[in-house]
Write a protein that holds these residues in place. Structure first.
Motif, PDB file in Angstrom:
ATOM      1  N   GLU A  45      47.288  34.882  15.926  1.00  0.00           N
ATOM      2  CA  GLU A  45      46.383  34.186  15.001  1.00  0.00           C
ATOM      3  C   GLU A  45      46.569  34.633  13.556  1.00  0.00           C
ATOM      4  N   GLY A  46      47.523  35.548  13.300  1.00  0.00           N
ATOM      5  CA  GLY A  46      47.715  36.051  11.945  1.00  0.00           C
ATOM      6  C   GLY A  46      46.582  36.991  11.557  1.00  0.00           C
TER       7      GLY A  46
ATOM      8  N   HIS B 239      54.651  34.764   6.213  1.00  0.00           N
ATOM      9  CA  HIS B 239      54.303  34.183   4.916  1.00  0.00           C
ATOM     10  C   HIS B 239      52.877  34.617   4.573  1.00  0.00           C
ATOM     11  N   SER B 240      52.550  34.515   3.282  1.00  0.00           N
ATOM     12  CA  SER B 240      51.198  34.898   2.892  1.00  0.00           C
ATOM     13  C   SER B 240      50.658  33.955   1.836  1.00  0.00           C
TER      14      SER B 240
ATOM     15  N   GLU C  17      39.150  38.709  -3.327  1.00  0.00           N
ATOM     16  CA  GLU C  17      40.258  37.947  -2.750  1.00  0.00           C
ATOM     17  C   GLU C  17      40.114  37.768  -1.242  1.00  0.00           C
ATOM     18  N   PHE C  18      40.679  36.683  -0.755  1.00  0.00           N
ATOM     19  CA  PHE C  18      40.884  36.509   0.682  1.00  0.00           C
ATOM     20  C   PHE C  18      42.377  36.264   0.897  1.00  0.00           C
ATOM     21  N   VAL C  19      42.982  37.125   1.697  1.00  0.00           N
ATOM     22  CA  VAL C  19      44.426  37.073   1.922  1.00  0.00           C
ATOM     23  C   VAL C  19      44.690  36.611   3.343  1.00  0.00           C
ATOM     24  N   ARG C  20      45.727  35.820   3.518  1.00  0.00           N
ATOM     25  CA  ARG C  20      46.133  35.359   4.849  1.00  0.00           C
ATOM     26  C   ARG C  20      47.568  35.764   5.075  1.00  0.00           C
ATOM     27  N   LEU C  21      47.835  36.347   6.233  1.00  0.00           N
ATOM     28  CA  LEU C  21      49.206  36.645   6.658  1.00  0.00           C
ATOM     29  C   LEU C  21      49.454  35.893   7.952  1.00  0.00           C
ATOM     30  N   GLY C  22      50.605  35.222   8.055  1.00  0.00           N
ATOM     31  CA  GLY C  22      50.897  34.511   9.300  1.00  0.00           C
ATOM     32  C   GLY C  22      52.106  33.613   9.134  1.00  0.00           C
TER      33      GLY C  22
END
Lengths: 303, 303
Positions: A138-139, A267-268, A167-172
């Motif tokens: 789910e990253g 990717h982020s 900030e809100f960061v997403r990795l996946g």
């Protein structure tokens, strides 16, 4: 009124009202209790809305490991903005020379050495080095907030050298990263419109250094990697970015060796609210007396 | 167990529990949501107790004007602890040389220039330059909180290079300053004992640099200018200062030209809680699961 006049006018108003406390350095200010309270209440509102997607929450201080910093290309692309922290590591004799320079008004900073830390250029920078390895399917989504430094002295009260971002960061996967950016672009606009700010989304680029940087900026815009929400702050003609939404592709996954479960480079994407800028936009829109702000804004911010 | 073993043991426990997130640099950590929450709740408790004396409230970022910094004697007395912020101000050709150095693993920091700012060494430093002038008869009392930097890399989890202090500063006559320090020494002890910490007050000295510094330290102790509250953190044998109480005499009034109404140089005193250290002492005393902390501690901190 020229833009410089508009900056000076709003800056003077803020100082006269006691909201900003000048330090003698452009873009470095103390904040009054009232200013800080608006930031804290907006910050908590952001936390509440972000919690709808159950992020991990981490908090980093305004410093980053120099070694981690060097793994990014920040020095290549934004050298003019950096903050490198230096200290004195000499002996007593060298200290006497240092003090002698200080007394004579000479530049004593040349006698210092680099430390192991850099000022944090964006709140997500200290996070990536901690994420090395393989992501869950789910990253990961992370809520971050803290001070960042950008060496760009300015009379524009909204262009501070040291300020806070939430900030809100997403990795996946690429899809997860782009979805995160687009989700927040919509939610961020809804949140700021709900606070009475006349924001509008625009395609944007980072302030890359030099001639090579101009090429990078064009490429970033052509690929629509970065959006900003702009609002009136000092000027209603030249708007100010109060939030940004960035898809980095593999820009951080690659140097920090972050992988998806199928072995691809992660990717982020990140989104960040500029907390001082949002507060400045709210003061501009609703006035300096928060007791007189619209009831719905006071309710949303629990003021 | 040696003190180094005690530091390593507690540090490892904190990291394994996810409370501290290592950055690769000794004394620079990210904090988990739970750690941050304890800091925030204690910070708010401090604000509430401090409000009993109606202080002004100001918030400064972790940077100080270099010009103001140079008016103090900090570089003379604590050069080993300083953080001087440097940036790149060259042209494109000089940037290419910088990047070449970075690629070759050479020290690129020598190509940087000092900026107009220093890392804040104590939360009250940015305040004094804003107080130049004549005080009201009742003096001034100010509530301050923020990050400070001290270049002292350590494996002791309580000795961070960047951490937060919540300070109360008093400006006024010598009597007003001493009364403030003594009031807070009593209140601070009462507050921390109330949270279950086995604190004890001790006469202390600052870590002045070099041989001359040892003389200053003896003088500071002989005049009992500085007290600390010490508590068990990593070790129950070697205690850690979690709060300090300092009477500065005219040390800040003089360089920043702060006067009492009768024209005398203002004296000052400050007290500060080390927020990360108090949280680390609480985790040591009550365990890592705040849900299991004693009911009275949870109630006081509104956990």
């Amino acid at each position: 009124m020229s833009i410089e006049e508009a900056y000076n006018k709003y800056r003077t108003e803020l100082i006269d009202a006691g909201l900003l406390i000048p330090s003698g350095v452009p873009g470095v200010y103390g904040l009054s209790d009232r200013f800080e309270h608006v930031i804290e209440q907006f910050d908590q509102y952001v936390t509440r809305r972000g919690a709808e997607r159950h992020p991990e929450v981490m908090r980093f201080p305004p410093l980053l490991s120099r070694e981690s910093y060097q793994r990014t290309d920040h020095l290549d692309t934004f050298p003019q903005l950096i903050g490198s922290v230096h200290s004195f590591t000499g002996n007593e004799k060298e200290h006497l020379l240092l003090i002698d320079k200080k007394m004579k008004g000479a530049d004593w900073s040349v006698g210092l050495s680099k430390t192991d830390v850099m000022m944090t250029p964006a709140v997500c920078y200290p996070f990536y080095p901690t994420a090395t390895g393989t992501l869950p399917t789910e990253g990961r989504t992370v809520d971050l907030r803290g001070f960042v430094f950008r060496h760009e002295p300015s009379i524009d009260p909204a262009r501070m050298q040291i300020f806070r971002m939430h900030e809100f960061v997403r990795l996946g996967t690429p899809e997860q990263a782009v979805e995160h950016r687009d989700y927040w672009l919509k939610l961020g606009e809804e949140m700021l419109l709900g606070l009475g700010l006349d924001v509008k989304p625009v395609v944007a680029n980072d302030p890359f250094f030099g001639r090579g940087g101009r090429v990078m900026a064009v490429s970033q815009r052509e690929q629509t990697l970065k959006y900003e929400l702009e609002a009136p702050v000092a000027s209603t003609e030249k708007l100010t970015a109060v939030a940004s939404f960035n898809y980095h592709m593999d820009h951080f996954g690659l140097p920090f060796d972050i992988k998806t479960p199928d072995g691809e480079v992660a990717h982020s994407a990140c989104m960040g609210f500029g907390l001082e800028r949002v507060a400045l936009a709210l003061f501009k829109k609703h006035g300096f007396d928060t007791a007189k702000w619209p009831a719905n804004v006071r309710k949303t911010l629990e003021l």
